[in-house]
Motif scaffolding. Structure first.
Motif, PDB file in Angstrom:
ATOM      1  N   ASN A 175       0.810  -1.217   0.000  1.00  0.00           N
ATOM      2  CA  ASN A 175       0.000   0.000   0.000  1.00  0.00           C
ATOM      3  C   ASN A 175       0.845   1.270   0.000  1.00  0.00           C
ATOM      4  N   GLY A 176       2.184   1.116   0.044  1.00  0.00           N
ATOM      5  CA  GLY A 176       3.080   2.266  -0.066  1.00  0.00           C
ATOM      6  C   GLY A 176       3.275   3.064   1.203  1.00  0.00           C
ATOM      7  N   ALA A 177       2.719   2.609   2.327  1.00  0.00           N
ATOM      8  CA  ALA A 177       2.741   3.419   3.541  1.00  0.00           C
ATOM      9  C   ALA A 177       4.009   3.257   4.361  1.00  0.00           C
ATOM     10  N   ILE A 178       4.464   2.005   4.572  1.00  0.00           N
ATOM     11  CA  ILE A 178       5.564   1.744   5.501  1.00  0.00           C
ATOM     12  C   ILE A 178       6.480   0.664   4.930  1.00  0.00           C
ATOM     13  N   TYR A 179       7.779   0.952   4.963  1.00  0.00           N
ATOM     14  CA  TYR A 179       8.799  -0.039   4.633  1.00  0.00           C
ATOM     15  C   TYR A 179       9.871   0.036   5.719  1.00  0.00           C
ATOM     16  N   VAL A 180      10.099  -1.064   6.425  1.00  0.00           N
ATOM     17  CA  VAL A 180      11.222  -1.163   7.353  1.00  0.00           C
ATOM     18  C   VAL A 180      12.241  -2.077   6.686  1.00  0.00           C
ATOM     19  N   ILE A 181      13.378  -1.523   6.315  1.00  0.00           N
ATOM     20  CA  ILE A 181      14.311  -2.209   5.418  1.00  0.00           C
ATOM     21  C   ILE A 181      15.625  -2.513   6.123  1.00  0.00           C
ATOM     22  N   ASN A 182      16.068  -3.737   5.990  1.00  0.00           N
ATOM     23  CA  ASN A 182      17.370  -4.148   6.498  1.00  0.00           C
ATOM     24  C   ASN A 182      18.452  -3.573   5.579  1.00  0.00           C
ATOM     25  N   ILE A 183      19.322  -2.738   6.126  1.00  0.00           N
ATOM     26  CA  ILE A 183      20.317  -2.068   5.286  1.00  0.00           C
ATOM     27  C   ILE A 183      21.300  -3.057   4.665  1.00  0.00           C
ATOM     28  N   GLN A 184      21.672  -4.084   5.401  1.00  0.00           N
ATOM     29  CA  GLN A 184      22.569  -5.098   4.823  1.00  0.00           C
ATOM     30  C   GLN A 184      21.936  -5.740   3.597  1.00  0.00           C
ATOM     31  N   SER A 185      20.636  -6.010   3.669  1.00  0.00           N
ATOM     32  CA  SER A 185      19.930  -6.593   2.523  1.00  0.00           C
ATOM     33  C   SER A 185      19.875  -5.619   1.364  1.00  0.00           C
ATOM     34  N   LEU A 186      19.615  -4.347   1.668  1.00  0.00           N
ATOM     35  CA  LEU A 186      19.504  -3.323   0.624  1.00  0.00           C
ATOM     36  C   LEU A 186      20.825  -3.132  -0.102  1.00  0.00           C
ATOM     37  N   GLN A 187      21.915  -3.249   0.606  1.00  0.00           N
ATOM     38  CA  GLN A 187      23.224  -3.073  -0.021  1.00  0.00           C
ATOM     39  C   GLN A 187      23.598  -4.250  -0.916  1.00  0.00           C
ATOM     40  N   GLN A 188      22.843  -5.335  -0.813  1.00  0.00           N
ATOM     41  CA  GLN A 188      23.107  -6.515  -1.634  1.00  0.00           C
ATOM     42  C   GLN A 188      22.177  -6.615  -2.844  1.00  0.00           C
ATOM     43  N   SER A 189      20.955  -6.083  -2.707  1.00  0.00           N
ATOM     44  CA  SER A 189      19.999  -6.222  -3.809  1.00  0.00           C
ATOM     45  C   SER A 189      18.848  -5.244  -3.661  1.00  0.00           C
ATOM     46  N   PRO A 190      18.166  -4.916  -4.759  1.00  0.00           N
ATOM     47  CA  PRO A 190      16.997  -4.038  -4.690  1.00  0.00           C
ATOM     48  C   PRO A 190      15.843  -4.699  -3.938  1.00  0.00           C
ATOM     49  N   MET A 191      14.923  -3.898  -3.468  1.00  0.00           N
ATOM     50  CA  MET A 191      13.803  -4.401  -2.665  1.00  0.00           C
ATOM     51  C   MET A 191      12.933  -5.390  -3.421  1.00  0.00           C
ATOM     52  N   HIS A 192      12.791  -5.195  -4.735  1.00  0.00           N
ATOM     53  CA  HIS A 192      11.856  -6.057  -5.463  1.00  0.00           C
ATOM     54  C   HIS A 192      12.360  -7.495  -5.619  1.00  0.00           C
ATOM     55  N   VAL A 193      13.611  -7.753  -5.258  1.00  0.00           N
ATOM     56  CA  VAL A 193      14.105  -9.135  -5.304  1.00  0.00           C
ATOM     57  C   VAL A 193      14.334  -9.702  -3.908  1.00  0.00           C
ATOM     58  N   PHE A 194      13.951  -8.971  -2.864  1.00  0.00           N
ATOM     59  CA  PHE A 194      14.055  -9.506  -1.516  1.00  0.00           C
ATOM     60  C   PHE A 194      13.262 -10.806  -1.405  1.00  0.00           C
ATOM     61  N   LYS A 195      13.798 -11.754  -0.655  1.00  0.00           N
ATOM     62  CA  LYS A 195      13.139 -13.041  -0.448  1.00  0.00           C
ATOM     63  C   LYS A 195      12.471 -13.149   0.923  1.00  0.00           C
ATOM     64  N   LYS A 196      13.034 -12.456   1.909  1.00  0.00           N
ATOM     65  CA  LYS A 196      12.523 -12.566   3.281  1.00  0.00           C
ATOM     66  C   LYS A 196      11.761 -11.288   3.638  1.00  0.00           C
ATOM     67  N   VAL A 197      10.533 -11.228   3.141  1.00  0.00           N
ATOM     68  CA  VAL A 197       9.683 -10.054   3.325  1.00  0.00           C
ATOM     69  C   VAL A 197       8.505 -10.421   4.225  1.00  0.00           C
ATOM     70  N   ILE A 198       8.329  -9.650   5.281  1.00  0.00           N
ATOM     71  CA  ILE A 198       7.247  -9.879   6.238  1.00  0.00           C
ATOM     72  C   ILE A 198       6.159  -8.834   6.011  1.00  0.00           C
ATOM     73  N   LYS A 199       4.922  -9.282   5.940  1.00  0.00           N
ATOM     74  CA  LYS A 199       3.813  -8.358   5.704  1.00  0.00           C
ATOM     75  C   LYS A 199       3.282  -7.783   7.010  1.00  0.00           C
ATOM     76  N   PHE A 200       2.865  -6.520   6.942  1.00  0.00           N
ATOM     77  CA  PHE A 200       2.096  -5.892   8.012  1.00  0.00           C
ATOM     78  C   PHE A 200       0.793  -5.430   7.382  1.00  0.00           C
ATOM     79  N   VAL A 201      -0.318  -6.020   7.793  1.00  0.00           N
ATOM     80  CA  VAL A 201      -1.602  -5.773   7.150  1.00  0.00           C
ATOM     81  C   VAL A 201      -2.256  -4.522   7.732  1.00  0.00           C
ATOM     82  N   MET A 202      -2.618  -3.596   6.841  1.00  0.00           N
ATOM     83  CA  MET A 202      -3.368  -2.398   7.221  1.00  0.00           C
ATOM     84  C   MET A 202      -4.749  -2.452   6.591  1.00  0.00           C
ATOM     85  N   ASP A 203      -5.703  -1.803   7.219  1.00  0.00           N
ATOM     86  CA  ASP A 203      -7.048  -1.770   6.670  1.00  0.00           C
ATOM     87  C   ASP A 203      -7.096  -0.843   5.467  1.00  0.00           C
TER      88      ASP A 203
END
Length: 231
Positions: A175-203
């Motif tokens: 929904n574009g509201a919140i991203y909490v990003i691991n910097i080590q992961s970001l320095q290795q690859s773009p977000m769209h190829v992340f494999k370990k992504v946890i969802k936070f459901v908003m209404d």
């Protein structure tokens, strides 16, 4: 966990011209996000990355000094968020600041609440690439989404024998509201190829994202009806 809060605010916008400085619920849109970010970090840990002197002057009137003006090469319609984040992170690293995570807050989610951010942080672990806010999608690929096959006929995007939409597995959209990003992961690859992504459901109500003039009108209607932000 030391977190750099990044608020991307490009000056140009074709969908809603000047949206970041356009008044919404009594104040420029970007100030809603800046005020929220200040509940989670000091100004030295908040990065408004913008190419616009006008946006820089606006947030300056709120007592915030932009750390740099983003180069034009990172402020076009083709510019990716990945490059924008790395550019901001590099600036702080070269200044001697060290962070473990990024909290990405886009100004176009005006109804996002502090408790949403708190919950997203609570879900984050160092082994995850990212926690991202989502809403349940009504456009389910098992039921209402179709693709055109090589013969020119429509077929289901995802195969399954479901008679009712309610029986389909739930699917989620960012929904574009919140991203909490691991910097080590970001320095290795773009977000769209992340494999370990946890969802936070908003209404759906708090997931409103401002991308088009119709979105803006709808958000103003919702705010007047439900008093989501003070007018």
């Amino acid at each position: 966990m030391k977190t750099l809060i990044i608020i991307p605010a490009r000056g140009g916008s074709k969908g809603i011209p000047g949206k970041n400085i356009r008044p919404f619920a009594g104040k420029p849109l970007i100030l809603h996000t800046l005020e929220l970010a200040r509940q989670f970090g000091a100004d030295k840990d908040i990065c408004i990355t913008t190419d616009s002197p006008e946006i820089a002057a606006l947030v300056d009137s709120a007592g915030y000094k932009v750390p740099f003006l983003r180069p034009e090469t990172l402020a076009t319609d083709q510019s990716g968020m990945y490059e924008v984040l790395l550019h901001a992170l590099k600036h702080y690293q070269e200044s001697g600041s060290d962070y473990e995570s990024i909290l990405l807050l886009q100004p176009t989610s005006p109804f996002r609440l502090p408790e949403h951010i708190e919950t997203a942080f609570a879900l984050f672990t160092p082994s995850a690439d990212m926690v991202v806010s989502v809403k349940e999608s009504k456009a389910n690929p098992y039921f209402v989404l179709f693709e055109e096959n090589s013969e020119g006929y429509l077929e289901k995007s995802k195969q399954g024998n479901f008679i009712r939409r309610q029986d389909c597995p739930p699917v989620w959209e960012y929904n574009g509201a919140i991203y909490v990003i691991n910097i080590q992961s970001l320095q290795q690859s773009p977000m769209h190829v992340f494999k370990k992504v946890i969802k936070f459901v908003m209404d759906e109500l708090h997931s409103v994202d401002l991308d088009t003039p119709l979105d803006w009108d709808y958000a103003e209607f919702l705010n007047e009806k439900y008093h989501l932000l003070p007018l």
